[in-house]
Design a protein around this motif. Sequence first.
Motif, PDB file in Angstrom:
ATOM      1  N   SER A 113       0.831  -1.206   0.000  1.00 46.02           N
ATOM      2  CA  SER A 113       0.000   0.000   0.000  1.00 46.02           C
ATOM      3  C   SER A 113       0.867   1.259   0.000  1.00 46.02           C
ATOM      4  CB  SER A 113      -0.922  -0.002   1.216  1.00 46.02           C
ATOM      5  OG  SER A 113      -1.714  -1.168   1.251  1.00 46.02           O
ATOM      6  N   VAL A 114       1.929   1.240   0.804  1.00 42.52           N
ATOM      7  CA  VAL A 114       2.861   2.373   0.817  1.00 42.52           C
ATOM      8  C   VAL A 114       3.512   2.536  -0.556  1.00 42.52           C
ATOM      9  CG1 VAL A 114       5.000   3.247   1.829  1.00 42.52           C
ATOM     10  CG2 VAL A 114       3.279   2.180   3.296  1.00 42.52           C
ATOM     11  N   GLY A 115       3.845   1.417  -1.201  1.00 42.37           N
ATOM     12  CA  GLY A 115       4.459   1.476  -2.529  1.00 42.37           C
ATOM     13  C   GLY A 115       3.531   2.060  -3.578  1.00 42.37           C
ATOM     14  N   VAL A 116       2.255   1.682  -3.528  1.00 42.48           N
ATOM     15  CA  VAL A 116       1.281   2.230  -4.481  1.00 42.48           C
ATOM     16  C   VAL A 116       1.169   3.739  -4.323  1.00 42.48           C
ATOM     17  CG1 VAL A 116      -1.172   2.271  -5.102  1.00 42.48           C
ATOM     18  CG2 VAL A 116      -0.024   0.088  -4.681  1.00 42.48           C
ATOM     19  N   ALA A 117       1.063   4.206  -3.084  1.00 37.41           N
ATOM     20  CA  ALA A 117       0.970   5.642  -2.835  1.00 37.41           C
ATOM     21  C   ALA A 117       2.233   6.361  -3.300  1.00 37.41           C
ATOM     22  CB  ALA A 117       0.732   5.896  -1.346  1.00 37.41           C
ATOM     23  N   THR A 118       3.391   5.744  -3.095  1.00 40.77           N
ATOM     24  CA  THR A 118       4.663   6.362  -3.482  1.00 40.77           C
ATOM     25  C   THR A 118       4.785   6.471  -4.992  1.00 40.77           C
ATOM     26  OG1 THR A 118       5.725   5.517  -1.473  1.00 40.77           O
ATOM     27  CG2 THR A 118       7.165   6.190  -3.283  1.00 40.77           C
ATOM     28  N   VAL A 119       4.435   5.408  -5.713  1.00 40.04           N
ATOM     29  CA  VAL A 119       4.506   5.449  -7.186  1.00 40.04           C
ATOM     30  C   VAL A 119       3.572   6.522  -7.728  1.00 40.04           C
ATOM     31  CG1 VAL A 119       3.984   4.148  -9.280  1.00 40.04           C
ATOM     32  CG2 VAL A 119       5.261   3.053  -7.424  1.00 40.04           C
ATOM     33  N   TRP A 120       2.359   6.593  -7.204  1.00 44.22           N
ATOM     34  CA  TRP A 120       1.412   7.620  -7.645  1.00 44.22           C
ATOM     35  C   TRP A 120       1.950   9.017  -7.373  1.00 44.22           C
ATOM     36  CZ3 TRP A 120      -1.435  11.358  -4.923  1.00 44.22           C
ATOM     37  CH2 TRP A 120      -2.484  11.967  -5.645  1.00 44.22           C
ATOM     38  N   TRP A 121       2.633   9.188  -6.255  1.00 45.54           N
ATOM     39  CA  TRP A 121       3.155  10.501  -5.859  1.00 45.54           C
ATOM     40  C   TRP A 121       4.370  10.898  -6.686  1.00 45.54           C
ATOM     41  CZ3 TRP A 121       6.342  11.551  -0.870  1.00 45.54           C
ATOM     42  CH2 TRP A 121       6.462  12.933  -0.659  1.00 45.54           C
ATOM     43  N   CYS A 122       5.246   9.953  -7.006  1.00 51.35           N
ATOM     44  CA  CYS A 122       6.551  10.267  -7.590  1.00 51.35           C
ATOM     45  C   CYS A 122       6.625  10.097  -9.105  1.00 51.35           C
ATOM     46  CB  CYS A 122       7.629   9.387  -6.942  1.00 51.35           C
ATOM     47  SG  CYS A 122       7.823   9.613  -5.168  1.00 51.35           S
ATOM     48  N   ILE A 123       5.560   9.643  -9.751  1.00 54.71           N
ATOM     49  CA  ILE A 123       5.642   9.312 -11.167  1.00 54.71           C
ATOM     50  C   ILE A 123       5.863  10.528 -12.058  1.00 54.71           C
ATOM     51  CG2 ILE A 123       3.153   9.499 -11.623  1.00 54.71           C
ATOM     52  CD1 ILE A 123       5.628   6.885 -13.020  1.00 54.71           C
ATOM     53  N   GLY A 124       5.522  11.720 -11.579  1.00 61.04           N
ATOM     54  CA  GLY A 124       5.613  12.916 -12.416  1.00 61.04           C
ATOM     55  C   GLY A 124       7.026  13.244 -12.849  1.00 61.04           C
ATOM     56  N   LEU A 125       8.001  13.152 -11.939  1.00 62.80           N
ATOM     57  CA  LEU A 125       9.384  13.509 -12.281  1.00 62.80           C
ATOM     58  C   LEU A 125       9.983  12.585 -13.329  1.00 62.80           C
ATOM     59  CD1 LEU A 125      11.906  15.222 -11.855  1.00 62.80           C
ATOM     60  CD2 LEU A 125      12.506  13.732  -9.920  1.00 62.80           C
ATOM     61  N   PRO A 126       9.922  11.251 -13.188  1.00 61.85           N
ATOM     62  CA  PRO A 126      10.442  10.395 -14.263  1.00 61.85           C
ATOM     63  C   PRO A 126       9.766  10.653 -15.602  1.00 61.85           C
ATOM     64  CG  PRO A 126      10.045   9.103 -12.286  1.00 61.85           C
ATOM     65  CD  PRO A 126       9.466  10.453 -12.031  1.00 61.85           C
ATOM     66  N   MET A 127       8.458  10.862 -15.599  1.00 59.90           N
ATOM     67  CA  MET A 127       7.749  11.109 -16.848  1.00 59.90           C
ATOM     68  C   MET A 127       8.277  12.371 -17.537  1.00 59.90           C
ATOM     69  SD  MET A 127       3.717  11.989 -17.430  1.00 59.90           S
ATOM     70  CE  MET A 127       4.000  13.647 -16.752  1.00 59.90           C
ATOM     71  N   MET A 128       8.460  13.451 -16.777  1.00 56.48           N
ATOM     72  CA  MET A 128       8.920  14.701 -17.378  1.00 56.48           C
ATOM     73  C   MET A 128      10.365  14.606 -17.855  1.00 56.48           C
ATOM     74  SD  MET A 128       6.235  16.446 -17.375  1.00 56.48           S
ATOM     75  CE  MET A 128       6.897  18.004 -17.959  1.00 56.48           C
ATOM     76  N   LEU A 129      11.215  13.891 -17.118  1.00 61.64           N
ATOM     77  CA  LEU A 129      12.600  13.713 -17.562  1.00 61.64           C
ATOM     78  C   LEU A 129      12.657  12.903 -18.857  1.00 61.64           C
ATOM     79  CD1 LEU A 129      14.389  12.985 -14.160  1.00 61.64           C
ATOM     80  CD2 LEU A 129      14.573  15.051 -15.549  1.00 61.64           C
ATOM     81  N   PHE A 130      11.846  11.869 -18.954  1.00 59.38           N
ATOM     82  CA  PHE A 130      11.811  11.075 -20.183  1.00 59.38           C
ATOM     83  C   PHE A 130      11.224  11.882 -21.337  1.00 59.38           C
ATOM     84  CE2 PHE A 130      11.781   7.126 -17.398  1.00 59.38           C
ATOM     85  CZ  PHE A 130      13.076   6.776 -17.753  1.00 59.38           C
TER      86      PHE A 130
END
Length: 293
Positions: A158-175
């Motif tokens: 559950s913590v991992g799901v929340a973390t991925v949802w929270w942090c996905i923006g930076l990798p997406m923008m860098l790519f």
Amino acid sequence: MAESYRRSRWSNGLFVVPYLSVFLTLLVFPLGWGIWLSLNKVDLFGGERFIGLKNYARVLNDPIFAQAVKNTVIFVGVSVPTLVMLGLFLALALNKTTKGSSFLRGLFFASSILSVTIVTLIWRIVFIPNDGLMALIFEYFGWQPIGFLSTTGWSLFSVGVATVWWCIGLPMMLFLAALQQIPKDLYEAAALDNASRWRVLTRITLPSIKSTIMLVAVIQVVMQFQLFGQAQLMTNGGPAGSSRPIVMYIYEVGFLRWDIGMGAAASQILFLIILCAAMLQYWISTRKEEVDA
């Protein structure tokens, strides 16, 4: 002439003084002080007493620390590849100039600007038993609800799901930034050769952004090893320590048990783990580039 050269060299060196002073104050001095504290028996009220490596021995022999290391390594091993692959997938899908793509970019990046408190509040509402979103979905399909935040095995997920949802923006923008730097001529040449989408992806796109993939992976390794806020606010490390990360262990030892020396030793071990993980990631990437060459 020589005197004028020396004067010019020293005057040029003054331009790095602001950066150097901040670097020493915020990075070098805290690191050195942390190492010194880890070699002493000290609490929040002072009273330093040099004890050498005994704090490190206490940390390494602590089964709670071993469990925290295991939880953190599992969390990093799952969340980092997920963030890299999902961020790359979103970037490939949204690398267009349409209004819909622009809107979706903003939508996926919006979660990154939220504080950890807001993120955990949202996901506690999703995972809360009986009245949460997941409980309602399970009830709709006639399944037995799961206590995601209070069940061993599901709490860290559950913590991992929340973390991925929270942090996905930076990798997406860098790519996205890396994809937009690829010359269009390469894609035009591939189109003339009737290359398939998979061949274009594996022969043009991915090789062109290898350095960005490595950068994103290293950034996420460093960030996810420092997991703290999500675990503390969502599960408080439970149940039975199954979602306690290393940073939470350091917090509990240093600020709840007041054992600053032992907490500092644990933080230095975490620093070494992050350093080794980042260097291993870099070595694997450079090694693969040498083999491909």
